[in-house]
Design an enzyme around this catalytic site. Structure first.
Site, PDB file in Angstrom:
ATOM      1  N   ARG A 152      -4.840  -2.192  -0.200  1.00 21.51           N
ATOM      2  CA  ARG A 152      -6.006  -2.311  -1.060  1.00 21.51           C
ATOM      3  C   ARG A 152      -5.931  -3.668  -1.768  1.00 21.51           C
ATOM      4  NH1 ARG A 152      -3.571   2.683  -1.839  1.00 21.51           N
ATOM      5  NH2 ARG A 152      -4.839   4.500  -1.240  1.00 21.51           N
ATOM      6  N   LYS A 176      -1.772   3.861  -5.566  1.00 24.35           N
ATOM      7  CA  LYS A 176      -2.346   4.776  -6.553  1.00 24.35           C
ATOM      8  C   LYS A 176      -1.285   5.748  -7.058  1.00 24.35           C
ATOM      9  CE  LYS A 176      -7.094   4.670  -4.800  1.00 24.35           C
ATOM     10  NZ  LYS A 176      -8.207   5.474  -4.263  1.00 24.35           N
ATOM     11  N   HIS A 252     -12.930  -3.127   0.959  1.00 27.44           N
ATOM     12  CA  HIS A 252     -12.045  -2.386   1.861  1.00 27.44           C
ATOM     13  C   HIS A 252     -12.180  -2.806   3.322  1.00 27.44           C
ATOM     14  CE1 HIS A 252      -9.985   0.057  -0.852  1.00 27.44           C
ATOM     15  NE2 HIS A 252     -10.665   1.174  -0.797  1.00 27.44           N
ATOM     16  N   ARG A 255      -8.981  -3.555   5.198  1.00 30.90           N
ATOM     17  CA  ARG A 255      -8.180  -2.316   5.244  1.00 30.90           C
ATOM     18  C   ARG A 255      -8.716  -1.404   6.349  1.00 30.90           C
ATOM     19  NH1 ARG A 255      -4.743   0.970   2.118  1.00 30.90           N
ATOM     20  NH2 ARG A 255      -5.449   3.100   1.696  1.00 30.90           N
ATOM     21  N   HIS A 278      -1.939   6.925   2.297  1.00 30.97           N
ATOM     22  CA  HIS A 278      -2.754   8.122   2.098  1.00 30.97           C
ATOM     23  C   HIS A 278      -1.846   9.324   1.854  1.00 30.97           C
ATOM     24  CE1 HIS A 278      -6.415   6.392   4.482  1.00 30.97           C
ATOM     25  NE2 HIS A 278      -6.406   6.009   3.232  1.00 30.97           N
ATOM     26  N   TYR A 287     -10.666   7.503  10.625  1.00 30.78           N
ATOM     27  CA  TYR A 287     -10.623   6.339  11.506  1.00 30.78           C
ATOM     28  C   TYR A 287     -10.520   6.737  12.969  1.00 30.78           C
ATOM     29  CZ  TYR A 287      -9.820   3.854   7.162  1.00 30.78           C
ATOM     30  OH  TYR A 287      -9.946   3.360   5.898  1.00 30.78           O
TER      31      TYR A 287
END
Length: 308
Positions: A152, A176, A252, A255, A278, A287
């Site tokens: 990110r 995160k 993004h 990414r 993730h 994806y």
């Protein structure tokens, strides 16, 4: 005496800032959503938090979606998340006995696939940074790192000089929830970073107070997320890509390209999950739909029984 919703909001935001360490941007978003909520409660005559019922929360969600300026499902879901957090906080603090927002469901979000550029388009985008000056070398290092690591933007600008290990060809990313992960860095990105570190960063560093950040701005301080996004946008506009492609570029974009190109190349989805940071493989699996669509297009044009 039971506090008003407005008082509980102030206590909750203070809790998020001090005890949870939430970023200022996050706090501003929460305040905007919770101010809407308290206005809704005031119009419904709910002067204390204990008087709020599940129906009030549901009515708030409906009002956001159907009011004079209806919000998108994603924005409504974000607002409901803030409201749920507020009511969970009120229960934990013993202000109210029950969580009246727990059972209120957010609006269903449309299934949207991330937009990814082709490998050639990414090459063209990266070629948009051609300056050999300190800022140009930094911008090239930034974009190469974003595509090479799938990070990110906030993770790359948050990286310190010591987080990069050129010998191991890895970088430590802080994601995160303060989760850390080590991600490989490709040789083109390492070459771009090395050029920046040797020929640009020392000059930029003399303009500031000795920031440990890997990527510095023109004043020698850490590059901001907003500035990094402008770098990406500027490179897209200077790249010569079609205007529709340039318009689709988002923070993004690289990414998304990282994940899509890895999966198209045969990478295991769980490996890509780890690289992206993730927490759930379900987030990464979006994806796989992109690559399946690509395979379907190739099949439709190449297989003799798929034509006609």
């Amino acid at each position: 005496m039971v506090p008003s919703p407005e008082q509980v909001v102030e206590d909750y935001l203070g809790h998020l800032a001090v005890e949870r360490g939430r970023a200022q941007n996050t706090l501003r978003s929460y305040r905007l959503d919770l101010d809407r909520y308290t206005e809704h409660l005031a119009s419904a005559g709910r002067s204390d938090i204990a008087a709020v019922r599940e129906a009030d929360v549901s009515a708030f969600v409906t009002a956001l979606r159907t009011g004079e300026r209806p919000l998108a499902a994603s924005s409504t879901a974000r607002a409901l998340a803030a409201v749920r957090g507020l009511h969970r906080f009120a229960v934990r603090e013993g202000i109210v006995p029950a969580d009246v927002a727990a059972a209120v469901a957010p609006p269903s979000l449309p299934s949207r696939l991330p937009k990814a550029l082709s490998v050639d388009q990414v090459d063209q985008l990266l070629a948009g940074c051609v300056s050999d000056g300190p800022i140009g070398l930094r911008d090239r290092a930034l974009l190469e790192l974003l595509y090479s690591t799938g990070a990110r933007i906030s993770e790359i600008v948050g990286a310190d000089l010591d987080d990069l290990d050129p010998d191991a060809r890895t970088i430590l990313l802080h994601g995160k929830g303060n989760k850390q992960r080590i991600v490989p860095v490709g040789r083109p990105a390492l070459a771009a970073v090395d050029a920046y570190r040797v020929r640009a960063r020392p000059d930029l560093a003399t303009r500031g107070a000795g920031s440990p950040a890997l990527l510095l701005n023109a004043r020698g301080a850490r590059l901001s997320r907003q500035s990094a996004w402008h770098v990406l946008r500027g490179a897209a506009e200077a790249s010569g890509l079609e205007q529709a492609v340039v318009a689709s570029v988002s923070p993004h974009t690289l990414r998304h390209c990282f994940a899509t190109h890895l999966l198209s190349g045969g990478a295991d989805v769980r490996v890509v999950q780890e690289l992206l940071g993730h927490s759930s493989v379900a987030t990464t699996q979006v994806y796989t739909h992109v690559t399946v669509d690509t395979l379907r297009e190739v099949y439709a044009t190449a297989h003799p029984r798929a034509r006609g």
